[in-house]
Write an enzyme that holds these catalytic residues in place. Structure first.
Site, PDB file in Angstrom:
ATOM      1  CD  GLU A  61      48.502  45.634  42.843  1.00 35.37           C
ATOM      2  OE1 GLU A  61      49.188  45.348  43.856  1.00 35.37           O
ATOM      3  OE2 GLU A  61      47.269  45.701  42.864  1.00 35.37           O
ATOM      4  CG  HIS A  81      39.875  54.264  43.375  1.00 33.65           C
ATOM      5  ND1 HIS A  81      39.785  54.420  44.729  1.00 33.65           N
ATOM      6  CD2 HIS A  81      39.953  52.933  43.155  1.00 33.65           C
ATOM      7  CE1 HIS A  81      39.794  53.239  45.309  1.00 33.65           C
ATOM      8  NE2 HIS A  81      39.894  52.317  44.387  1.00 33.65           N
TER       9      HIS A  81
END
Lengths: 388, 375
Positions: free
Chosen positions: B110, B180
């Site tokens: 990322e 999540h």
């Protein structure tokens, strides 16, 4: 290697409990087996392909791996039955890594991994009931039902768990290794990560620190060849992960062969205690998709999966070895598998009896008690809860 | 780190039945579209400019990305697994249509993805980066905060990464657990130099995403993943943009003002319906852009109603609701008839089995509406 903690209920028996079925050989007579493939070294002379074992260990490998396999398959069903919620990543196919590694080290050595953690937890002495209860978010779970599939931990087994962000656990592993080196206790840390995580910058930061300070850290790349749905070569310029430490030596290992893993881990531990970090690339394979919502068949062919199952399956390899050395008959192994199936079913039944954690657990373990901190809810009147 | 949780939502009837309301009941109001200049249009998208189709949120995002790539040859889409359509299918068909040089997979890194995107944008391109889950954005936090947000300022306007848009699915899905489900928008609202945008519905998503991509500032665009499939509404086929930093009153009322964004709005709307049965008239505002935010619209509404309630999924302490409360108290102090209410996530990590306790549910909002009005 295993501390056998026999408890009253057979359900609570840790994975490492040994089988006694031996025939012609006494259970401790040494046997030498050859690893499936030679090791490939990077900046290091690889260890020999001949691995010493015993009938007892062979049978134990078979049992432990078959149990792990069964647990993962049962987890798959539980997930589909919606008894497991959240994210769930299964380990079947990779069992040889967990079992081989465990046989070469002690529980004083540390293991830290990402979220594909069920079988490593069993290997560290966790019980099936704790595992299933955690998967289903129950009180008896190894993290009190607060973690779920991705967050298994076992402090007394040196299992530092279960981390959610890929690659984040590797620098943590270096911290563990530094503490071990500082206390001069001659233990090492195995920091596990996948081929996907191998491209995270944190990994290289961790490698540099580990090498700079000669930490007893063993970086284990479990290369199952797919970072989620992306084949290794699509994501990595050099998929030779054992070489990617550059100045850190590495070893490529057949991760489908528990004895190759055992030999490599033994070798790596000796190396790390003397010289600092080393990378082990375990060439392995996961049969399931990345997680439960990935069928695992869109980015690879069914032929590829069945080919691995037929030719490289870690459980079948050990089955063949057991039969070749005449340590058990096919029927006896089948019976063992039946026993395992029952053991797993019983554990699931037991785990289902465990209640959900008490609602007050939502507010615990966020801060240490007594620091004057209070967690509270949005509707403070209704949900206010003071840490116990 | 998993493939599309939304698929699971669909598969598991419980999610849809219980939460059906969440997406579908959202007020569907065609608000102020900025139509893109007809003369610039050249593709099939615009030939059928007037036709609307019912699509879900991920398809609306997909349409916006198609248009973005089509209308600007210097735009790129990349991120983990986007070449295959992405785990939420938002990028389906893009690489086939625009080629692997403009739509591509990145490794799983990322920080690298965002850093790379900043560089690409600094060369005058539109870099549309996807972070697979908002929960994974933190390795890139440094790049966003220290590199992207301040590039223009510290180079005395020589350089900027205005073409940068970071898309990330955020929020709860019913069973996502710790990594999540989070709503990290407030972290980014503390960073002058970037914009934070969150749409509530397919139609909004398309227009706001196109505005974000074309905005000359770096934008973090959070998509409510709960609504990817659940929210379905008519979305114009054409290329249109919705203004940033403009809030929208999606339901008018006179007793209390409710402010929210993203998936939370449909929960708030249900609370409004229930409150109405008790004779309480609620005004509901979709903030849409969190920074820089539209204080005037909220201020005008609170001056009318005299009461304010803010609701978001992120934990209450330090959430963006706190900023709204402080600003409105400052502006409307004498008009307020009750303390500003905040109905938010709890101050705990996002839980697995306790998600229903954690969430700012309809009933919690309803209770807060009643106690604020009765204060």
């Amino acid at each position: 290697m295993a501390q056998l903690t026999h408890r009253t209920s057979s359900l609570l028996k840790p994975l490492s409990f040994a089988l006694s079925s031996t025939r012609h050989l006494s259970s401790t007579t040494p046997i030498t087996v050859e690893t499936s493939l030679p090791f490939t070294g990077h900046n290091i002379e690889p260890p020999s392909r001949s691995v010493e074992t015993t009938p007892q260990e062979l049978i134990k490998f078979f049992r432990d791996m078959a149990l792990m396999r069964r647990m993962e398959i049962a987890s798959d069903s539980l997930y589909k039955a919606k008894l497991i919620r959240g994210f769930c990543h299964l380990y079947d196919g990779q069992e040889a890594v967990a079992v081989g590694m465990e046989s070469a080290i002690t529980r004083k050595d540390c293991i830290i991994t990402a979220y594909r953690d069920h079988c490593l937890f069993l290997g560290r002495g966790g019980t099936l009931v704790e595992a299933f209860a955690e998967l289903m978010g129950r009180k008896e779970g190894c993290s009190k039902g607060k973690g779920g599939s991705m967050h298994f931990y076992k402090k007394e087994g040196g299992f530092y768990g279960g981390h959610g962000i890929v690659g984040a656990q590797v620098p943590l592993g270096c911290g563990l290794a530094f503490a071990q080196k500082y206390s001069k206790d001659e233990n090492v840390t195995f920091a596990m990560y996948g081929d996907g995580a191998a491209n995270q910058g944190q990994l290289f930061e961790a490698l540099n620190m580990a090498a700079l300070w000669d930490l007893p850290a063993i970086l284990v790349c479990e290369n199952n060849h797919y970072g989620m749905g992306t084949a290794e070569w699509r994501a990595a310029k050099s998929p030779a992960y054992y070489k990617r430490g550059d100045y850190v030596p590495g070893l490529k290992v057949d991760g489908m062969d528990a004895f190759a893993v055992k030999q490599a881990c033994k070798f790596a531990k000796e190396h790390a205690l003397k010289n600092g970090p080393i990378i082990l690339e375990m060439d392995t394979y996961r049969y399931h998709g990345h997680s439960m919502s990935d069928p695992g068949s869109t980015y690879r062919t069914r032929d590829e999966i069945s080919g691995v199952r037929q030719e490289r399956d870690p459980v079948e390899r050990i089955r063949k070895l057991v039969l070749a050395h005449d340590l058990a008959t096919e029927k006896e192994l089948k019976d063992t598998e039946k026993e395992i199936r029952k053991e797993v079913d019983d554990a699931i039944a037991k785990a289902k009896e465990s209640p959900l954690p008490d609602p007050s657990e939502l507010f615990t373990n966020i801060y240490v008690k007594g620091y004057g901190v209070e967690s509270y809810g949005a509707d403070r009147k209704e949900l206010r809860a003071v840490l116990p | 780190m998993a493939f599309g949780s939304l698929r699971r939502i669909e598969r598991f009837g419980w999610a849809s039945s219980k939460l059906e309301q969440r997406g579908r009941s959202i007020v569907r109001r065609l608000s102020t579209f900025t139509e893109v200049d007809e003369s610039k249009k050249n593709s099939s998208h615009q030939e059928t400019g007037k036709s609307n189709k019912s699509v879900n949120l991920f398809s609306a995002i997909n349409q916006a990305l198609h248009i973005a790539l089509e209308t600007d040859p210097r735009s790129y889409v990349f991120g983990e697994d986007v070449g295959f359509g992405g785990v939420f299918r938002c990028t389906s068909g893009l690489s086939d249509r625009f080629g692997k040089r403009r739509v591509f997979n990145t490794p799983l890194c990322e920080q690298g993805i965002v850093g790379f995107a900043i560089g690409l944008a600094a060369m005058g391109n539109r870099a549309i980066a996807e972070i697979q889950f908002a929960d994974y954005i933190f390795p890139a936090f440094d790049q966003i905060v220290n590199e992207a947000a301040k590039f223009r300022y510290r180079s005395g306007n020589q350089f900027n990464c205005g073409g940068l848009t970071i898309r990330a699915p955020y929020g709860a899905v019913g069973h996502g657990g710790h990594y999540h489900s989070q709503s990290p928008e407030a972290f980014f609202c503390h960073v002058p130099g970037i914009k934070v945008v969150i749409p509530r519905s397919p139609q909004q998503a398309k227009g706001l995403l196109l505005s974000s991509i074309r905005d000359p500032n770096p934008v973090v665009f959070f998509e409510p993943k709960w609504l990817y499939r659940l929210a379905v509404e008519e979305v114009p086929d054409k290329d249109y943009m919705l203004p940033l930093s403009e809030a929208e009153v999606i339901r008018e009322g006179s007793d209390i003002t409710l402010v929210g964004w993203g998936a939370q709005l449909s929960i708030m709307e249900q609370a409004c319906f229930d409150a109405e049965k008790d004779g309480i008239s609620c005004e509901l505002i979709d903030l849409k852009t969190l920074i820089p935010w539209d204080k005037e619209t909220v201020e005008a509404s609170v001056n009318k109603t005299g009461r304010l309630l803010v609701s978001h999924e992120a934990p209450i302490t330090g959430g963006f609701g706190a900023e709204i409360a402080a600003s409105i108290v400052e502006r409307c102090f004498l008009r307020l008839e009750a303390p500003v209410a905040r109905v938010c996530g709890l101050d705990t990590p996002f839980p697995l089995v306790f998600e229903p306790h954690y969430m700012p549910t309809k009933n919690k909002i309803l209770d807060a509406i009643k106690s604020t009005v009765k204060y």
